[in-house]
Design a protein around this motif. Structure first.
Motif, PDB file in Angstrom:
ATOM      1  N   UNK A 173     106.017  88.744 -90.592  1.00 21.66           N
ATOM      2  CA  UNK A 173     106.808  88.395 -89.401  1.00 21.66           C
ATOM      3  C   UNK A 173     107.361  89.661 -88.766  1.00 21.66           C
ATOM      4  N   UNK A 174     107.660  89.535 -87.476  1.00 17.99           N
ATOM      5  CA  UNK A 174     108.478  90.522 -86.777  1.00 17.99           C
ATOM      6  C   UNK A 174     109.752  89.814 -86.363  1.00 17.99           C
ATOM      7  N   UNK A 175     110.891  90.318 -86.826  1.00 15.26           N
ATOM      8  CA  UNK A 175     112.180  89.746 -86.456  1.00 15.26           C
ATOM      9  C   UNK A 175     112.839  90.635 -85.422  1.00 15.26           C
ATOM     10  N   UNK A 176     113.634  90.069 -84.496  1.00 18.62           N
ATOM     11  CA  UNK A 176     114.064  90.812 -83.313  1.00 18.62           C
ATOM     12  C   UNK A 176     115.298  91.693 -83.475  1.00 18.62           C
ATOM     13  N   UNK A 221      98.918 113.845 -87.519  1.00 18.79           N
ATOM     14  CA  UNK A 221      98.713 113.141 -86.249  1.00 18.79           C
ATOM     15  C   UNK A 221      99.725 112.001 -86.164  1.00 18.79           C
ATOM     16  N   UNK A 222      99.996 111.446 -84.972  1.00 12.16           N
ATOM     17  CA  UNK A 222     100.961 110.349 -84.853  1.00 12.16           C
ATOM     18  C   UNK A 222     100.611 109.186 -85.784  1.00 12.16           C
ATOM     19  N   UNK A 223     101.639 108.653 -86.433  1.00 18.80           N
ATOM     20  CA  UNK A 223     101.414 107.573 -87.392  1.00 18.80           C
ATOM     21  C   UNK A 223     101.221 106.213 -86.737  1.00 18.80           C
ATOM     22  N   UNK A 224     101.687 106.050 -85.500  1.00 17.88           N
ATOM     23  CA  UNK A 224     101.418 104.822 -84.758  1.00 17.88           C
ATOM     24  C   UNK A 224     102.434 103.711 -84.923  1.00 17.88           C
ATOM     25  N   UNK A 225     103.437 103.873 -85.793  1.00 18.45           N
ATOM     26  CA  UNK A 225     104.444 102.833 -85.974  1.00 18.45           C
ATOM     27  C   UNK A 225     105.494 102.900 -84.871  1.00 18.45           C
ATOM     28  N   UNK A 226     105.949 101.748 -84.426  1.00  9.89           N
ATOM     29  CA  UNK A 226     107.036 101.698 -83.441  1.00  9.89           C
ATOM     30  C   UNK A 226     108.257 100.963 -83.965  1.00  9.89           C
ATOM     31  N   UNK A 227     108.106 100.243 -85.082  1.00  9.95           N
ATOM     32  CA  UNK A 227     109.204  99.474 -85.668  1.00  9.95           C
ATOM     33  C   UNK A 227     109.318  99.790 -87.157  1.00  9.95           C
ATOM     34  N   UNK A 269     113.021  95.450 -82.960  1.00  5.53           N
ATOM     35  CA  UNK A 269     112.999  94.592 -84.126  1.00  5.53           C
ATOM     36  C   UNK A 269     112.407  95.300 -85.333  1.00  5.53           C
ATOM     37  N   UNK A 270     112.023  94.506 -86.336  1.00  3.84           N
ATOM     38  CA  UNK A 270     111.476  95.084 -87.558  1.00  3.84           C
ATOM     39  C   UNK A 270     110.464  94.121 -88.157  1.00  3.84           C
ATOM     40  N   UNK A 271     109.623  94.639 -89.030  1.00  2.00           N
ATOM     41  CA  UNK A 271     108.563  93.841 -89.645  1.00  2.00           C
ATOM     42  C   UNK A 271     108.875  93.595 -91.115  1.00  2.00           C
ATOM     43  N   UNK A 272     108.383  92.471 -91.611  1.00  2.00           N
ATOM     44  CA  UNK A 272     108.378  92.197 -93.048  1.00  2.00           C
ATOM     45  C   UNK A 272     106.985  91.678 -93.398  1.00  2.00           C
ATOM     46  N   UNK A 273     106.532  92.002 -94.624  1.00  2.51           N
ATOM     47  CA  UNK A 273     105.205  91.580 -95.071  1.00  2.51           C
ATOM     48  C   UNK A 273     105.288  91.118 -96.513  1.00  2.51           C
ATOM     49  N   UNK A 274     104.754  89.918 -96.767  1.00  6.29           N
ATOM     50  CA  UNK A 274     104.686  89.357 -98.107  1.00  6.29           C
ATOM     51  C   UNK A 274     103.269  88.860 -98.347  1.00  6.29           C
ATOM     52  N   UNK A 275     102.942  88.508 -99.576  1.00  4.31           N
ATOM     53  CA  UNK A 275     101.576  88.046 -99.836  1.00  4.31           C
ATOM     54  C   UNK A 275     101.132  86.891 -98.942  1.00  4.31           C
TER      55      UNK A 275
END
Length: 415
Positions: free
Chosen positions: A94-97, A176-182, A84-90
């Protein structure tokens, strides 16, 4: 069998069944589809640059492409995320699949060079003119063809209205690894002001984890003018990397200014770029999502449609192919009218610094609705749901935007 070549009577004439001018996404995929699905078709793709696809990254949701059409992208070295993927607003996160895919132009070029016959490719070759009977190159060479397809870049038109999507992205190689998976498709928690000289805008950061240590960060904004302050955008990308603790070096960069079309006269716009008897495809032919500016799903559909048509109708004339593409373009215009209306809402009903509220309202909706929106296949219930609820813009402004023809696309050459 596809039509056999006919001599033109000129000493340097070469005859082809199809010549594709422009080796970007649309032209390259048409060439690939012809190679795979119309094997008797003698085609040639001409590209002015050194490689297919220029210097771009195309991304799409897996559901943007219909299942039967996904085979055209088989064999490309894609980045893909099924988590899935993430979205961020003020006020929303959410994480959508939905699965997400991305293709860099370097991989696009490598695959086409590996699969297309060498005699079907002409790179670093500029076409001086196109007509129904072939192409004349800048050096005067005449290449004859039964059919010509114009896949050169989009050309702004005074007959169209809308705004612009301006972006600059950099690929960081972290220490170093950035840690993101999506992927983070939209991080709109950032400052909403556009760079100086471009006014306020809807701004977000787009992030793709390309490997455990490589991350692509793109600063994007929707603005009224096609202006870019590259230094400011580079600084914003660096600031975003610093905020997330990602230290490293920049190994690649891309930038662009794309039209966000909200209205206009498609017939007049096509007439400005059309050449009698020459088919129009790609963004130049109007094949893009009016609000997101995504082009890959439409490029896939067109490539397969053209290849299957030529395979099934070998006697098809260039004029008939041009008419076929024009009908598809006009149908695409009709079926995407809803999204152009939303673009008018964005650019005319919402104050520039409040456009983030429009997107925040949208991303709070059901995930399948979001999928269908990006694919350009919103149902009527979807359309009503998007417009329902507490309006994210003032009602009088929304009504004016609803019946507006849109702001004319600024004809200034994008910087």
């Amino acid at each position: 069998m596809v039509d056999s070549p006919q001599a033109t009577g000129t000493p340097n004439a070469v005859s082809h069944d199809v010549i594709i001018v422009g080796g970007g996404l649309a032209g390259g995929l048409i060439a690939l589809a012809l190679h795979r699905h119309a094997p008797d078709c003698r085609f040639l793709v001409i590209e002015a640059g050194r490689s297919f696809g220029g210097h771009h990254r195309w991304s799409w949701f897996e559901t943007d492409i219909r299942p039967k059409a996904r085979t055209l992208m088989a064999g490309f070295d894609l980045n893909g995320w099924d988590e899935g993927y993430d979205i961020t607003f003020p006020r929303l996160g959410r994480t959508l699949p939905t699965s997400y895919r991305s293709l860099a132009s370097a991989e696009f070029h490598a695959k086409l060079i590996a699969e297309l016959p060498a005699e079907c490719v002409m790179l670093e070759t500029k076409a001086a003119s196109l007509d129904a009977g072939g192409v004349t190159l800048a050096d005067g060479t005449r290449l004859a063809a039964k059919r010509v397809i114009d896949c050169r870049p989009f050309k702004p038109s005074k007959a169209l209205s809308g705004g612009w999507q301006v972006f600059l992205g950099q690929q960081f190689r972290c220490e170093t690894p950035h840690g993101l998976t999506r992927p983070i498709i939209m991080d709109a928690s950032v400052d909403q002001l556009a760079p100086h000289g471009n006014g306020a805008a809807y701004r977000f950061v787009y992030v793709l984890p390309l490997s455990p240590t490589d991350v692509f960060i793109e600063d994007t904004y929707y603005a009224d003018q096609p202006k870019m302050d590259a230094d400011v955008l580079k600084g914003r990308v660096a600031e975003y990397a610093h905020r997330n603790g990602w230290k490293g070096e920049v190994v690649d960069q891309e930038a662009g200014i794309l039209p966000v079309i909200s209205g206009g006269d498609i017939n007049a716009a096509l007439a400005e770029v059309a050449i009698p008897g020459v088919a129009l495809a790609g963004a130049r032919g109007g094949f893009s999502h009016p609000l997101t500016s995504y082009t890959l799903p439409f490029a896939v559909d067109n490539a397969l449609a053209i290849a299957h048509l030529l395979a099934s109708r070998p006697a098809l004339t260039g004029e008939e192919l041009a008419d076929f593409c024009k009908r598809r373009s006009k149908r695409h215009w009709r079926t995407t009218a809803y999204y152009r209306m939303l673009s008018r809402m964005l650019f005319e009903a919402a104050e520039p610094d409040k456009r983030v509220v429009v997107f925040e309202h949208f991303y709070a909706l059901q995930g399948k609705l979001v999928e269908r929106f990006y694919a350009g296949r919103s149902t009527w219930p979807d359309r009503l749901r998007i417009l329902a609820g507490k309006p994210p813009v003032a009602i009088p402004r929304a009504i004016r935007a609803l019946f507006s023809s849109g702001k004319p696309l600024n004809m200034e050459t994008p910087a």
